[in-house]
Write a protein that holds these residues in place. Structure first.
Motif, PDB file in Angstrom:
ATOM      1  N   LEU A  34     -20.323 -49.833  -4.022  1.00  0.00           N
ATOM      2  CA  LEU A  34     -18.984 -50.420  -4.157  1.00  0.00           C
ATOM      3  C   LEU A  34     -17.941 -49.352  -4.498  1.00  0.00           C
ATOM      4  N   TYR A  71     -11.780 -46.790   0.814  1.00  0.00           N
ATOM      5  CA  TYR A  71     -10.709 -47.715   1.197  1.00  0.00           C
ATOM      6  C   TYR A  71      -9.345 -47.178   0.767  1.00  0.00           C
ATOM      7  N   LEU A  72      -9.302 -46.517  -0.377  1.00  0.00           N
ATOM      8  CA  LEU A  72      -8.026 -45.975  -0.859  1.00  0.00           C
ATOM      9  C   LEU A  72      -7.663 -44.688  -0.121  1.00  0.00           C
ATOM     10  N   LEU A 119     -12.615 -49.739   6.786  1.00  0.00           N
ATOM     11  CA  LEU A 119     -11.772 -50.862   6.344  1.00  0.00           C
ATOM     12  C   LEU A 119     -10.326 -50.410   6.201  1.00  0.00           C
ATOM     13  N   LEU A 147      -5.114 -56.000  10.954  1.00  0.00           N
ATOM     14  CA  LEU A 147      -5.776 -57.192  10.430  1.00  0.00           C
ATOM     15  C   LEU A 147      -5.439 -58.458  11.227  1.00  0.00           C
ATOM     16  N   GLY A 185     -16.787 -54.668   5.899  1.00  0.00           N
ATOM     17  CA  GLY A 185     -16.833 -55.356   4.606  1.00  0.00           C
ATOM     18  C   GLY A 185     -18.122 -56.137   4.455  1.00  0.00           C
ATOM     19  N   ILE A 228     -20.917 -53.823   3.537  1.00  0.00           N
ATOM     20  CA  ILE A 228     -20.870 -53.442   2.121  1.00  0.00           C
ATOM     21  C   ILE A 228     -21.444 -54.571   1.283  1.00  0.00           C
ATOM     22  N   MET A 229     -20.976 -55.798   1.578  1.00  0.00           N
ATOM     23  CA  MET A 229     -21.399 -56.923   0.760  1.00  0.00           C
ATOM     24  C   MET A 229     -22.908 -57.134   0.861  1.00  0.00           C
ATOM     25  N   MET A 258     -19.400 -59.026  -3.616  1.00  0.00           N
ATOM     26  CA  MET A 258     -18.356 -58.906  -2.611  1.00  0.00           C
ATOM     27  C   MET A 258     -17.323 -57.867  -3.039  1.00  0.00           C
ATOM     28  N   PRO A 259     -17.042 -56.862  -2.183  1.00  0.00           N
ATOM     29  CA  PRO A 259     -16.013 -55.893  -2.555  1.00  0.00           C
ATOM     30  C   PRO A 259     -14.670 -56.619  -2.652  1.00  0.00           C
ATOM     31  N   PHE A 287     -11.657 -55.681  -2.399  1.00  0.00           N
ATOM     32  CA  PHE A 287     -10.626 -55.376  -1.413  1.00  0.00           C
ATOM     33  C   PHE A 287     -10.916 -56.074  -0.087  1.00  0.00           C
ATOM     34  N   TRP A 288     -12.206 -56.299   0.177  1.00  0.00           N
ATOM     35  CA  TRP A 288     -12.572 -57.017   1.401  1.00  0.00           C
ATOM     36  C   TRP A 288     -12.207 -58.497   1.275  1.00  0.00           C
ATOM     37  N   LEU A 316      -8.622 -58.871   1.887  1.00  0.00           N
ATOM     38  CA  LEU A 316      -8.263 -58.836   3.311  1.00  0.00           C
ATOM     39  C   LEU A 316      -8.609 -60.163   3.994  1.00  0.00           C
ATOM     40  N   LEU A 317      -9.795 -60.718   3.648  1.00  0.00           N
ATOM     41  CA  LEU A 317     -10.198 -61.981   4.270  1.00  0.00           C
ATOM     42  C   LEU A 317      -9.241 -63.108   3.886  1.00  0.00           C
ATOM     43  N   VAL A 324      -6.118 -51.457  -9.611  1.00  0.00           N
ATOM     44  CA  VAL A 324      -5.589 -50.424  -8.726  1.00  0.00           C
ATOM     45  C   VAL A 324      -5.623 -50.831  -7.248  1.00  0.00           C
ATOM     46  N   ILE A 325      -6.817 -51.224  -6.790  1.00  0.00           N
ATOM     47  CA  ILE A 325      -6.970 -51.492  -5.361  1.00  0.00           C
ATOM     48  C   ILE A 325      -6.221 -52.743  -4.945  1.00  0.00           C
ATOM     49  N   THR A 380      -2.599 -52.279  -4.808  1.00  0.00           N
ATOM     50  CA  THR A 380      -2.208 -51.508  -3.627  1.00  0.00           C
ATOM     51  C   THR A 380      -2.212 -52.388  -2.378  1.00  0.00           C
ATOM     52  N   ILE A 381      -3.258 -53.204  -2.229  1.00  0.00           N
ATOM     53  CA  ILE A 381      -3.347 -54.049  -1.028  1.00  0.00           C
ATOM     54  C   ILE A 381      -2.167 -55.015  -0.938  1.00  0.00           C
TER      55      ILE A 381
END
Lengths: 280, 314
Positions: A210, A217-218, A233, A240, A251, A254-255, B150-151, B153-154, B157-158, B255-256, B259-260
């Motif tokens: 993660l 991602y950043l 990503l 998107l 994603g 990753i999950m 689950m990340p 940031f993902w 996005l979803l 942070v993330i 940003t998103i």
């Protein structure tokens, strides 16, 4: 006996077995990437760009016309190599420090544990960000930034186990037989403090994946054109609305990986000792 | 009690000193880099261009950057003790002002997310514990593992894809009314809910095994009264710690997500200043985040004796 019981316990847990199968599949994917990946990951075909999933490209193509599936397959390799590297490095270092601190006790132990308390009190992603901010983005720097904080957990757990192991009769016996401290630490203390460490490593692999993906991602982790899920990503997020496959598949990978490691870790923990470890 | 307080205060100060020192020396680890970055902003107004040697020398002389790192650190720390964190290279505004402007956004987001995770995590955790090994427990627990794995940031996005781009229900990014808050709060709240749910469940199960619960049962108390007055209160003690830690993580660790969603908070400021190499702002943010985190831990420790008289009474 103990080992067989733990193994049976672990194999009875369906989620853990599923996690194990997933990880084996992913490791095989990473190892065989050269043979199973349908396209070259860096092959730019501009007239094929941003194509939705189809028979030719099961996961579609990206903004440069590169095949997403191939990049995902090679991304498995990047992610697994980096995360294993971080976990092996941090666990070895952390266990080493933890055993020494727990075995010798005294002032060094005291200072070390206070230092670890202090560092653990600090939000680790921020520290990783600042380290990257200081030394610059990149694959190696990502590994370094995550490792600098990662070993603390191992040191703490190893020290706690060592404290109880060093009082055991068999250590007493070894000492009476004239074994050196190094010998005792390596052949008596280390094997006995491994079970909780292995659980920690499994759960830690998930969180390291993660972290690597977050930094990617950043835009601070692996730099393009290296195929890495987090970086993919990041590249895909601009598209998107019209090309969600660029964001959905990396994603998902990753999950799935993190989930599998968490399943294995939970199963191992329950099998070894339900109350030995509390990890968030 | 008093000794404990002093000890905690000592550790608190130690953490602040060590973390700021660490960050200071890390940011200055590249020799001469600070002068280059400053010259870029002063003479060229951008981090992309390269200043000439004369310009760098001018900056070095003006800000006395050739002295040792230790002496620079002492003057920074001295000023910081008086609340002066320096000025941003980029905007030339005081760093403390830059941080304070962004504070409300971060606190709002963190607060709403934690609130959400409490309302979802605790009831589901209790439910899963009460009906241990049932279908309900199974569903709750596996959803929680999913939420943790689950990340975020993902997930962000979803959610953005479904609710903003496809269904047009919420704005994609930005800051403003309640509608802007929903997606980031749900994103952050999901993982926290999962963590809190898992902990509530295991803590509840642990407490239910205790002798005093058996005693309460033996006395013939109703299930409801056993649960509420005996089990829940004890089970929530570790949960409170985690809530505090989660809140601390959210104050610094968003942070993330910030940003998103282009959420103008502290986390975003930190990321922006890292990419702009705006050293005083990075330092200020780290100092501030550590401070918030430690203060929260402090507050949680102060709350403990109120819930659990065994703690702190000696």
């Amino acid at each position: 006996m103990q080992k067989t019981r733990s193994l049976n316990e672990f194999l009875k847990n369906k989620a853990s077995v599923m996690g194990l199968i997933i990880i084996l599949l992913l490791v095989m994917t990473a190892a065989l990437a050269d043979y199973i990946s349908p396209y070259d990951t860096d092959k730019v075909v501009l007239k094929e760009k941003l194509k939705p999933p189809s028979w030719q490209h099961p996961m579609g193509t990206d903004q440069l016309g590169r095949d997403v599936l191939s990049r995902i397959i090679y991304g498995t390799r990047t992610t697994f190599e980096l995360s294993m590297l971080v976990v092996l490095f941090t666990s070895a270092f952390g266990v080493f420090i933890g055993i020494i601190a727990g075995y010798y006790r005294g002032i060094v132990d005291e200072i070390l544990m206070r230092l670890i308390d202090v560092l653990l009190a600090f939000p680790s992603i921020i520290l990783a960000l600042v380290i990257i901010g200081a030394i610059g983005p990149g694959v190696f720097n990502t590994v370094l930034a995550i490792s600098l904080v990662g070993w603390l957990f191992y040191a703490r757990v190893a020290r706690a186990s060592t404290l109880s192991i060093r009082e055991k009769e068999y250590v007493e016996g070894a000492r009476a037989m004239g074994c050196s401290d190094a010998y005792i630490c390596f052949f008596y203390v280390l094997p006995n403090c491994l079970p909780p460490i292995i659980v920690l490593m499994t759960l830690n692999l998930g969180s390291v994946i993660l972290s690597i993906a977050s930094l990617g991602y950043l835009g601070l982790g692996a730099q393009p054109p290296i195929p890495e899920w987090g970086t993919m990503l990041n590249d895909g997020k601009e598209y998107l609305r019209d090309c969600p496959w660029l964001s959905v598949f990396p994603g998902l990978m990753i999950m799935i990986s993190v989930l599998a490691f968490n399943f294995i870790g939970d199963g191992l923990r329950d099998a070894i000792d339900p109350r030995q470890l509390v990890i968030k | 009690m008093f000794f404990n307080f002093v000890k905690r205060l000592g550790i608190f100060c130690l953490v602040l000193i060590i973390s700021t020192t660490l960050v200071f020396f890390m940011l200055h680890s590249l020799p001469g880099e600070k002068a280059v970055v400053m010259a870029k902003y002063i003479f060229l107004g951008s981090v992309e261009l390269n200043p000439s040697n004369e310009e760098i020398q001018l900056v070095k002389d003006k800000f006395d950057l050739d002295r040792s790192l230790i002496s620079q650190y002492i003057s920074w720390a001295g000023a910081a003790l008086h609340g002066d964190l320096g000025r941003s290279y980029k905007s030339n505004d005081p760093v403390s002002q830059e941080i304070l402007i962004r504070l409300p956004a971060t606190i709002t987001l963190a607060f709403v997310s934690v609130l959400m995770s409490l309302f979802i995590g605790i009831p589901l955790g209790i439910l899963a514990a009460v009906k241990q090994n049932s279908i309900t427990d199974y569903i709750c627990s596996s959803t929680a593992v999913l939420g943790i794995s689950m990340p975020n940031f993902w997930l962000a996005l979803l959610l953005m894809l479904v609710f903003s781009l496809k269904l047009n229900l919420t704005p994609t990014i930005g800051y403003g009314g309640l509608s802007h808050l929903i997606l980031p709060a749900v994103t952050l709240g999901t993982a926290s809910s999962a963590v809190i749910m898992r902990l509530t469940r295991s803590s509840m199960l642990e407490v239910m095994r205790q002798d005093y619960i058996r005693a309460a049962r033996g006395k013939g108390l109703s299930r409801k009264s056993i649960f509420i007055t005996h089990a829940l209160r004890n089970a929530l003690i570790p949960v409170i710690t985690i809530i505090g830690l989660e809140f601390g993580h959210l104050l610094g660790g968003t942070v993330i997500i910030e940003t998103i969603f282009a959420w103008p908070g502290i986390g975003r400021l930190l990321i922006d200043s890292i990419s702009a190499r705006d050293i005083p702002v990075i330092q200020g943010c780290v100092l501030f985040i550590t401070l918030m985190y430690m203060l929260l831990n402090f507050a949680i420790d102060a709350v403990y004796p109120l819930i659990d008289p065994r703690i702190g009474g000696n």
